[in-house]
Write a protein that holds these residues in place. Sequence first.
Motif, short mmCIF file in Angstrom:
data_model
loop_
_atom_site.label_atom_id
_atom_site.label_comp_id
_atom_site.label_asym_id
_atom_site.label_seq_id
_atom_site.Cartn_x
_atom_site.Cartn_y
_atom_site.Cartn_z
N ARG A 27 0.62 -1.25 -0.03
CA ARG A 27 0.13 -0.05 -0.07
C ARG A 27 0.76 1.01 -0.05
O ARG A 27 0.24 2.27 -0.23
CB ARG A 27 -1.24 0.05 1.05
CG ARG A 27 -0.35 0.38 2.49
CD ARG A 27 -1.58 0.42 3.50
NE ARG A 27 -0.98 0.72 4.65
CZ ARG A 27 -1.54 1.14 5.71
NH1 ARG A 27 -2.94 0.91 5.83
NH2 ARG A 27 -1.19 1.65 6.95
N HIS A 30 0.56 1.44 -4.02
CA HIS A 30 -0.67 1.36 -4.74
C HIS A 30 -1.78 1.67 -3.75
O HIS A 30 -1.66 1.48 -2.48
CB HIS A 30 -0.62 -0.08 -5.01
CG HIS A 30 0.30 -0.73 -6.03
ND1 HIS A 30 0.29 -0.37 -7.32
CD2 HIS A 30 1.44 -1.56 -5.62
CE1 HIS A 30 1.30 -1.06 -7.91
NE2 HIS A 30 2.14 -1.45 -6.92
N GLU A 31 -2.80 2.06 -4.57
CA GLU A 31 -4.18 2.30 -3.89
C GLU A 31 -4.99 1.35 -4.42
O GLU A 31 -4.79 0.67 -5.50
CB GLU A 31 -4.64 3.77 -4.35
CG GLU A 31 -3.93 4.75 -3.40
CD GLU A 31 -4.44 5.04 -2.13
OE1 GLU A 31 -5.32 4.45 -1.76
OE2 GLU A 31 -3.69 5.76 -1.56
N ALA A 36 -9.04 7.15 -6.34
CA ALA A 36 -7.66 7.27 -5.65
C ALA A 36 -6.46 7.71 -6.71
O ALA A 36 -6.51 6.77 -7.62
CB ALA A 36 -7.33 6.25 -4.60
N HIS A 38 -2.80 7.56 -8.33
CA HIS A 38 -1.58 6.64 -8.42
C HIS A 38 -0.58 7.16 -7.48
O HIS A 38 -0.60 8.42 -7.20
CB HIS A 38 -1.21 6.51 -9.85
CG HIS A 38 -2.15 6.36 -10.94
ND1 HIS A 38 -2.82 5.02 -10.98
CD2 HIS A 38 -2.72 6.98 -11.88
CE1 HIS A 38 -3.66 4.89 -11.95
NE2 HIS A 38 -3.62 6.13 -12.55
N LYS A 39 0.22 6.23 -7.20
CA LYS A 39 1.26 6.81 -6.40
C LYS A 39 2.20 6.13 -6.92
O LYS A 39 2.41 6.32 -8.29
CB LYS A 39 1.24 5.87 -4.93
CG LYS A 39 0.13 6.27 -3.86
CD LYS A 39 0.25 5.42 -2.72
CE LYS A 39 -0.88 5.86 -1.80
NZ LYS A 39 -0.64 4.97 -0.63
N ASN A 43 -3.03 2.86 -9.21
CA ASN A 43 -4.27 2.35 -8.60
C ASN A 43 -4.70 1.19 -8.99
O ASN A 43 -4.88 0.85 -10.20
CB ASN A 43 -5.42 3.39 -8.55
CG ASN A 43 -6.41 3.27 -7.79
OD1 ASN A 43 -7.14 1.99 -7.83
ND2 ASN A 43 -6.88 4.20 -7.17
N HIS A 45 -7.69 -0.33 -8.52
CA HIS A 45 -8.96 -0.76 -8.41
C HIS A 45 -9.71 -1.17 -9.84
O HIS A 45 -9.14 -0.53 -10.87
CB HIS A 45 -9.96 0.66 -7.99
CG HIS A 45 -11.29 0.23 -7.98
ND1 HIS A 45 -11.74 -0.21 -6.93
CD2 HIS A 45 -12.41 0.56 -8.96
CE1 HIS A 45 -13.07 -0.22 -7.19
NE2 HIS A 45 -13.66 0.24 -8.43
N ARG A 55 -4.20 1.09 -16.44
CA ARG A 55 -4.64 2.14 -15.50
C ARG A 55 -4.19 3.40 -16.13
O ARG A 55 -3.30 4.00 -16.22
CB ARG A 55 -3.95 2.15 -14.26
CG ARG A 55 -3.81 0.90 -13.58
CD ARG A 55 -5.49 0.36 -12.94
NE ARG A 55 -6.14 0.05 -14.01
CZ ARG A 55 -7.29 -0.55 -13.64
NH1 ARG A 55 -7.86 -0.50 -12.62
NH2 ARG A 55 -8.09 -0.92 -14.74
N THR A 114 -10.54 -4.45 -4.70
CA THR A 114 -10.50 -3.75 -5.92
C THR A 114 -11.68 -3.88 -6.82
O THR A 114 -11.88 -3.36 -7.83
CB THR A 114 -9.35 -4.45 -6.64
OG1 THR A 114 -9.54 -5.67 -7.07
CG2 THR A 114 -8.04 -4.14 -5.91
#
Length: 115
Positions: A27, A30-31, A36, A38-39, A43, A45, A55, A114
Amino acid sequence: MGASVQSTSVDAEAMMKRGRIVWLKCRSCHEVDPGAPHKVGPNLHGMFDQPIASREGFTYSAAFEESDIIWTDETLDAFIERPTNYIRGTKMAFAGISKESDRTAVIAYLRKATQ
């Protein structure tokens, strides 16, 4: 028969609990929540049954972009065991999850989280 249903329910609950714990390794990058951001990683989901580099708004490595892999339980299991072995050239710096039961648990958690 009631005990069997109870046992199955307890097993599923234990699996989800373990999956949430293993997810802590993921985490920070990632979300899973819809919408939410992106990191460092995308993400996740809605990831299952989708192409590996799907994505929108996330810049993937060439190795991901060139892949025709679809995220399933099996492909995710192989990937998170050792990402750099599964997709040569990935920029993902995660060493992997060697314990099969932990991979199974986190995949079960991700299947639910997700959706």
